[in-house]
Design a protein around this motif. Structure first.
Motif: not given
Ligand code: SF4
Length: 451
Positions: A148, A303-309, A332, A362-364, A366, A368
């Motif tokens: 993403i 989710c802020i769509r950072c892609g870290a996960c 995600l 995950c910065p927020v 979640i 997962l």
């Molecule tokens: S690490 Fe968290 S915020 Fe970032 S894309 Fe994955 S679920 Fe979303």
């Protein structure tokens, strides 16, 4: 039965060198993220605050969206509401058709990918040029993004050189990243100048001010939205933040989590249309309210769509984005895809070791891996597991419930491994897990010898 994640992952892992390189490239991004996170002493508090703000947003979503609409309208924007992907595409097409637009410059937006906007517009005679470099690469290759944030991470520079040679007439064999970027820049500059409308995603929409914020590293959203007279910004309902001052929390987390940068190179605030132009904001639900209503899954809307996960996930790194068969891959995507169609994506919640590394980055905050576990239970209860897995799980469950069966199974397995010690080491997965031979001397001896 169509191929699921295991079959697609096996196809990716069959190219051992590429799978290894993909793994290493993403691990490098993950390590950069770690260094960036460690550089901020209050990192964990920022994550707490971000999670709390998003939980607040989820509890007051309708109010905040209406507040955003009032304020955005006051600034001169036109706000549209779309129940699903079909309505979203029809709204965007309606705006473009009303202005006779046939050429659009679009910056990166996973929502428009989710809605299938490009093929929808192209079928109606509108040329859409993706202006993010990675997106343009996969668009020229006729492929969807595989990540993403890094949509072309599965491609090597040599692949891109060959692609640009075919489409942009660059010299054959050119693979220097700087030269390739220059070629793409010249090609895209013409498309920006020719565009009659710009489409962007939205990273954050501020209820208090009615402004929308778009983050890019290439400035392509800025060019695409300020050169043509019509700008359409597409956002999922979850992109709302209550106040302008909440932004600081998310902007500090987003770029560090995504790429290890302190901040994205361009963070653009749109408050109303440019002079003489139009700004349309399309707010899309597309199943998000339904997720919000389900207790174990609600938090995925933070989710802020950072892609870290994705970067940290050992399965994603070794199986590639396309193995998920959904527009959003990784942990995600494995949580989101079954909400769309649980039967079609029944293998995805099992594409995880449940190591919890995704939760850790995950910065927020979640949960997962907890949600993946909930989906596994749900898929089992709905009878969507393939029969070999059903039988395997039934046997495992029987063994794990009985002490003597468990001991017997352990003894049998050890006996089999004594007779066939190489069992399981030949697979591509097994090869990537091999450790180098241990040195005969101790680490202390090794250290003394080297110093
Ligand atoms: S690490 Fe968290 S915020 Fe970032 S894309 Fe994955 S679920 Fe979303």
């Amino acid at each position: 039965m169509s191929a699921g994640h295991p079959e697609r992952a096996a196809a990716f892992a069959a190219d051992d060198a590429r799978a290894h390189w993909h793994d290493q490239a993403l691990w490098w991004v993950r390590a950069k993220r770690d260094r960036a996170a460690r550089s901020i002493p209050e990192w964990e508090s920022l994550r707490d605050v971000a999670a709390a703000v998003k939980a607040h947003v989820a509890s007051r979503l309708p109010d905040l969206l209406e507040e955003f609409e009032r304020n955005a309208t006051r600034l001169g924007a036109k706000v549209h509401w779309a129940r699903d992907a079909a309505e979203h595409n029809a709204v965007v097409h309606g705006v473009l058709a009303a202005h006779g637009v046939t050429r659009v410059a679009k910056s990166k937006s996973m929502l428009t990918e989710e809605c299938g906007l490009n093929p929808y517009l192209e079928a109606r005679g509108i040329e859409v040029v993706d202006t993010d470099l990675g997106e343009r690469i996969v668009q020229l290759a006729g492929e969807p993004p595989s990540h993403i944030v890094l949509p072309a991470i599965h491609k090597k520079k040599e692949d891109i050189g060959e692609l640009f040679h075919r489409h942009l007439a660059t010299p054959p064999g050119l693979s220097d990243p700087k030269a390739l970027t220059e070629a793409a820049r010249g090609h895209l500059r013409e498309r920006f100048l020719a565009a009659q409308a710009g489409i962007t995603g939205v990273n954050f929409a501020i209820a208090e001010t009615g402004g929308v914020v778009v983050c890019t590293n290439e400035g392509n959203a800025d060019l695409g939205s300020s050169l043509p007279p019509v700008h359409i910004a597409c956002m999922g309902v979850e992109k709302i933040v209550p106040r302008a001052r909440d932004l600081g929390v998310f902007l500090r987390l987003l770029a560090r989590s995504a790429t290890g940068q302190a901040i994205t190179t361009y963070t653009t605030h749109f408050h109303g249309p440019i002079r003489g132009g139009e700004l349309h904001v399309v707010i899309v639900d597309a199943g998000r309210s339904a997720i919000l209503a389900q207790d174990p899954f609600r938090s995925v809307l933070r989710c802020i769509r950072c892609g870290a996960c994705m970067n940290t996930c050992p399965v994603f790194r070794r199986s590639g984005g396309y193995s998920y068969g959904y527009i959003i891959p990784g942990p995600l995507g494995s949580v989101l895809a079954p909400h769309r169609d649980a039967a079609a994506h029944a293998t995805l919640p099992f594409a995880s070791t449940l190591c919890g590394s995704c939760d850790d980055v995950c910065p927020v905050r979640i949960d997962l891996h907890e949600q993946l576990l909930s989906w596994r239970r749900e898929i089992g209860e709905r009878g969507l597991l393939p029969w070999p897995k059903r039988i395997g799980m039934a046997i495992a469950s029987r063994i794990l419930r009985s002490g003597w069966l468990y001991r017997l199974a352990g003894r049998t397995l050890r006996a089999i491994l004594r007779v066939f010690p190489g069992l399981g080491r030949g697979s591509a997965w097994g090869r990537t897990r091999e450790l180098p031979p241990m040195p005969k001397e101790s680490f202390r001896d090794l250290h003394r010898r080297r110093t």
